[in-house]
Write a protein that holds these residues in place. Structure first.
Motif, PDB file in Angstrom:
ATOM      1  N   SER A 357     -12.237  -8.139  -1.866  1.00 57.55           N
ATOM      2  CA  SER A 357     -13.251  -8.914  -1.140  1.00 57.55           C
ATOM      3  C   SER A 357     -13.578  -8.301   0.217  1.00 57.55           C
ATOM      4  O   SER A 357     -14.673  -8.517   0.747  1.00 57.55           O
ATOM      5  CB  SER A 357     -12.792 -10.363  -0.958  1.00 57.55           C
ATOM      6  OG  SER A 357     -11.686 -10.437  -0.069  1.00 57.55           O
ATOM      7  N   ILE A 358     -12.621  -7.535   0.804  1.00 54.45           N
ATOM      8  CA  ILE A 358     -12.887  -6.898   2.100  1.00 54.45           C
ATOM      9  C   ILE A 358     -13.280  -5.430   1.925  1.00 54.45           C
ATOM     10  O   ILE A 358     -13.411  -4.699   2.913  1.00 54.45           O
ATOM     11  CB  ILE A 358     -11.677  -7.018   3.048  1.00 54.45           C
ATOM     12  CG1 ILE A 358     -10.455  -6.308   2.472  1.00 54.45           C
ATOM     13  CG2 ILE A 358     -11.372  -8.478   3.343  1.00 54.45           C
ATOM     14  CD1 ILE A 358      -9.259  -6.285   3.420  1.00 54.45           C
ATOM     15  N   GLY A 359     -13.465  -4.997   0.668  1.00 55.22           N
ATOM     16  CA  GLY A 359     -13.978  -3.661   0.402  1.00 55.22           C
ATOM     17  C   GLY A 359     -12.943  -2.548   0.493  1.00 55.22           C
ATOM     18  O   GLY A 359     -13.299  -1.389   0.705  1.00 55.22           O
ATOM     19  N   MET A 360     -11.665  -2.870   0.297  1.00 56.07           N
ATOM     20  CA  MET A 360     -10.616  -1.853   0.367  1.00 56.07           C
ATOM     21  C   MET A 360     -10.547  -1.099  -0.958  1.00 56.07           C
ATOM     22  O   MET A 360     -10.599  -1.697  -2.031  1.00 56.07           O
ATOM     23  CB  MET A 360      -9.266  -2.527   0.666  1.00 56.07           C
ATOM     24  CG  MET A 360      -8.130  -1.558   0.914  1.00 56.07           C
ATOM     25  SD  MET A 360      -6.600  -2.447   1.312  1.00 56.07           S
ATOM     26  CE  MET A 360      -5.560  -1.108   1.912  1.00 56.07           C
ATOM     27  N   ASP A 361     -10.402   0.220  -0.876  1.00 57.73           N
ATOM     28  CA  ASP A 361     -10.278   1.026  -2.082  1.00 57.73           C
ATOM     29  C   ASP A 361      -8.995   0.639  -2.820  1.00 57.73           C
ATOM     30  O   ASP A 361      -7.926   0.547  -2.216  1.00 57.73           O
ATOM     31  CB  ASP A 361     -10.228   2.511  -1.703  1.00 57.73           C
ATOM     32  CG  ASP A 361     -10.313   3.422  -2.910  1.00 57.73           C
ATOM     33  OD1 ASP A 361      -9.333   3.467  -3.680  1.00 57.73           O
ATOM     34  OD2 ASP A 361     -11.347   4.088  -3.084  1.00 57.73           O
ATOM     35  N   PRO A 362      -9.052   0.395  -4.146  1.00 55.19           N
ATOM     36  CA  PRO A 362      -7.859  -0.012  -4.890  1.00 55.19           C
ATOM     37  C   PRO A 362      -6.728   1.018  -4.834  1.00 55.19           C
ATOM     38  O   PRO A 362      -5.551   0.647  -4.818  1.00 55.19           O
ATOM     39  CB  PRO A 362      -8.351  -0.181  -6.333  1.00 55.19           C
ATOM     40  CG  PRO A 362      -9.822  -0.094  -6.299  1.00 55.19           C
ATOM     41  CD  PRO A 362     -10.252   0.431  -4.979  1.00 55.19           C
ATOM     42  N   ILE A 363      -7.072   2.302  -4.812  1.00 55.55           N
ATOM     43  CA  ILE A 363      -6.055   3.350  -4.714  1.00 55.55           C
ATOM     44  C   ILE A 363      -5.357   3.268  -3.357  1.00 55.55           C
ATOM     45  O   ILE A 363      -4.124   3.354  -3.258  1.00 55.55           O
ATOM     46  CB  ILE A 363      -6.678   4.746  -4.902  1.00 55.55           C
ATOM     47  CG1 ILE A 363      -7.363   4.855  -6.270  1.00 55.55           C
ATOM     48  CG2 ILE A 363      -5.633   5.833  -4.722  1.00 55.55           C
ATOM     49  CD1 ILE A 363      -6.427   4.729  -7.436  1.00 55.55           C
ATOM     50  N   HIS A 364      -6.140   3.076  -2.321  1.00 55.90           N
ATOM     51  CA  HIS A 364      -5.594   2.931  -0.972  1.00 55.90           C
ATOM     52  C   HIS A 364      -4.666   1.719  -0.906  1.00 55.90           C
ATOM     53  O   HIS A 364      -3.571   1.793  -0.319  1.00 55.90           O
ATOM     54  CB  HIS A 364      -6.754   2.786   0.025  1.00 55.90           C
ATOM     55  CG  HIS A 364      -6.328   2.611   1.441  1.00 55.90           C
ATOM     56  ND1 HIS A 364      -7.112   1.962   2.373  1.00 55.90           N
ATOM     57  CD2 HIS A 364      -5.193   2.966   2.092  1.00 55.90           C
ATOM     58  CE1 HIS A 364      -6.495   1.946   3.524  1.00 55.90           C
ATOM     59  NE2 HIS A 364      -5.317   2.548   3.391  1.00 55.90           N
ATOM     60  N   PHE A 365      -5.063   0.614  -1.511  1.00 58.12           N
ATOM     61  CA  PHE A 365      -4.222  -0.587  -1.518  1.00 58.12           C
ATOM     62  C   PHE A 365      -2.915  -0.336  -2.255  1.00 58.12           C
ATOM     63  O   PHE A 365      -1.843  -0.760  -1.812  1.00 58.12           O
ATOM     64  CB  PHE A 365      -4.976  -1.761  -2.162  1.00 58.12           C
ATOM     65  CG  PHE A 365      -4.095  -2.954  -2.418  1.00 58.12           C
ATOM     66  CD1 PHE A 365      -3.482  -3.630  -1.377  1.00 58.12           C
ATOM     67  CD2 PHE A 365      -3.872  -3.398  -3.716  1.00 58.12           C
ATOM     68  CE1 PHE A 365      -2.655  -4.722  -1.615  1.00 58.12           C
ATOM     69  CE2 PHE A 365      -3.056  -4.488  -3.966  1.00 58.12           C
ATOM     70  CZ  PHE A 365      -2.444  -5.154  -2.914  1.00 58.12           C
ATOM     71  N   GLY A 366      -2.983   0.358  -3.394  1.00 54.33           N
ATOM     72  CA  GLY A 366      -1.774   0.640  -4.159  1.00 54.33           C
ATOM     73  C   GLY A 366      -0.774   1.449  -3.356  1.00 54.33           C
ATOM     74  O   GLY A 366       0.435   1.167  -3.368  1.00 54.33           O
TER      75      GLY A 366
END
Length: 435
Positions: A357-366
């Motif tokens: 929802s805040i536009g964070m890249d899923p790879i970056h979050f992982g």
């Protein structure tokens, strides 16, 4: 407006889960029992058991999960196959000319061996068992030595191949290959952070520098380590290029580790049944934990807990910087009381929608999530690397906490750097054209 019934259900789920853990139930059983206890107020027992069992089966009915048992078996083969000693010799060569050289060799060894075996516990045990006596001979402070070994052991959970990224990939639909590539820089950064502290400590206490290694001996050390390092190149390179999948890469790593260990003569054919049984037990525990966590994820979704947590966080602030800071603080606290695997399985479905929802890249979050939980791997009361490292060094845990605190502070600062500078995680995926 947040529904009070959902908040009550959320409190019941979390409270009962902690209660059952305190009672001494295994994590997977505590997850299932707390989920049933919370759901029983909103549906019948029959529906819970019927739907829950389906969700558990669906949670592990995934071809990609086969990669985890293969990498576990590969790690056990490499751990028992004499790989650690050759990598430690290479690490001592690389870190030998820096003040506190044995401490730096310990960190580099954990980075190398941890990436091969994919286990912080195995790294802390194998490398610590080898480096500890050497550091004792050179009059290194035993608590400092143990702290360096413990703090650097989780680097292998970020540097691929690592099962944590495989599980995260299956839960979120992200690319395993991209996660593997993204983990390199943060994993190396974590190791360098520990080496920075070791360098300051060594300079302050006048720790020695190792003698220069003759060129002929140095070449022999490098030559001995190349076959072990090639496994990473072959497996990760093949996955990145697309020659094979992560699961097929796991099979290749098993075959490679087996051939290498047999060639070294450190594993005999008679040792293989015990290694395979041990790997099967560990794989079964992990798969059962994944199944139980799928049950809890379904329960949380049914009770609208992820949406409620998202709404709560967004009600505090809509600023992504503040939201990510709160998430990191919560995960650090969670990692202090929960082992890394269940924490990953439970909190990924809660926080992943928020990051989207805040536009964070899923790879970056992982990468951020795994980096954060790696810090929890070295903190009491349930840090597995902490327990193993103290046991191997034969030092009391309370004496190791003091030298661990500055390293913990450095790693938390690095966590914030990884969190707020996405390119640290995404630079290599972008470089290889993996978006």
């Amino acid at each position: 407006m947040i529904d009070s019934e959902i908040l009550i259900a959320c409190s019941m789920l979390l409270g009962s889960f902690i209660f059952f853990l305190v009672l001494g139930l295994p994590v997977a059983i505590a997850i299932m029992v707390s989920s049933i206890f919370t759901l029983i107020f909103s549906m019948s027992v029959g529906d819970i058991l019927y739907s829950g069992s389906q969700k558990m089966f669906t949670g592990i009915n995934n071809f990609g999960l086969l990669a985890a048992p293969f990498f576990i078996l590969s790690g056990n083969l490499m751990n028992k196959g004499g790989i650690a000693r050759r990598l430690v010799n290479l690490a001592m060569l690389l870190g030998g000319r820096i003040p506190g050289s044995l401490a730096h060799a310990n960190v580099i060894s954990n980075m190398l061996f941890g990436s091969v075996c994919g286990s912080s516990v195995a790294a802390a045990s194998a490398v610590g068992g080898f480096m500890g006596p050497l550091q004792k001979e050179k009059n290194y402070d035993p608590y400092f030595s143990a702290a360096v070994n413990i703090a650097s052991a989780p680097t292998g959970l970020l540097i691929p191949p690592t099962g944590l990224f495989i599980v995260f990939s299956l839960m979120t639909g992200t690319s395993v290959a991209t996660l593997f590539v993204a983990g390199y820089v943060p994993g190396i950064l974590m190791g360098l952070g520990v080496m920075f502290y070791a360098w300051i400590y060594a300079k302050k206490h006048n720790y020695p520098v190792e003698d220069k290694v003759p060129l002929k001996q140095a070449l022999r050390i490098v030559f001995d380590a190349i076959p072990s390092l090639l496994m990473i190149v072959v497996v990760i390179g093949g996955i990145i290029v697309g020659i094979f999948t992560a699961t097929e890469g796991g099979v290749i790593s098993v075959f490679y580790g087996l051939i290498l260990s047999l060639c070294y003569g450190t594993i005999k054919p008679k040792d293989l049944p015990a290694i395979m049984i041990e790997s099967a037990i560990i794989s079964g525990m992990i798969l059962f934990l994944i199944a139980a966590s799928s049950f809890m994820s379904w329960a949380m979704t049914w009770l609208s807990i992820p949406d409620t947590v998202s709404e709560l966080l967004l009600s505090v602030s809509e600023n992504p910087i503040i939201i990510l800071l709160i998430m990191n603080l919560l995960l650090v606290i969670v990692g202090t009381f929960m082992d890394i695997s269940p924490a990953l399985l439970i909190f990924t479905p809660i926080f992943f929608p928020i990051t989207q929802s805040i536009g964070m890249d899923p790879i970056h979050f992982g990468v951020m999530l795994v980096f954060n939980l790696c810090i929890g791997n070295i903190t009491p009361p349930v840090g597995s690397a902490l327990f193993v490292g103290c046991s191997i060094a034969n030092v009391p845990m309370e004496k190791v906490i003091k030298p661990l605190l500055p390293i913990f502070a450095i790693e938390f600062i690095l966590l914030l750097v990884v969190t707020y500078i996405p390119e640290i995680s995404l630079f290599l995926p972008h470089l290889f054209g993996m978006s």
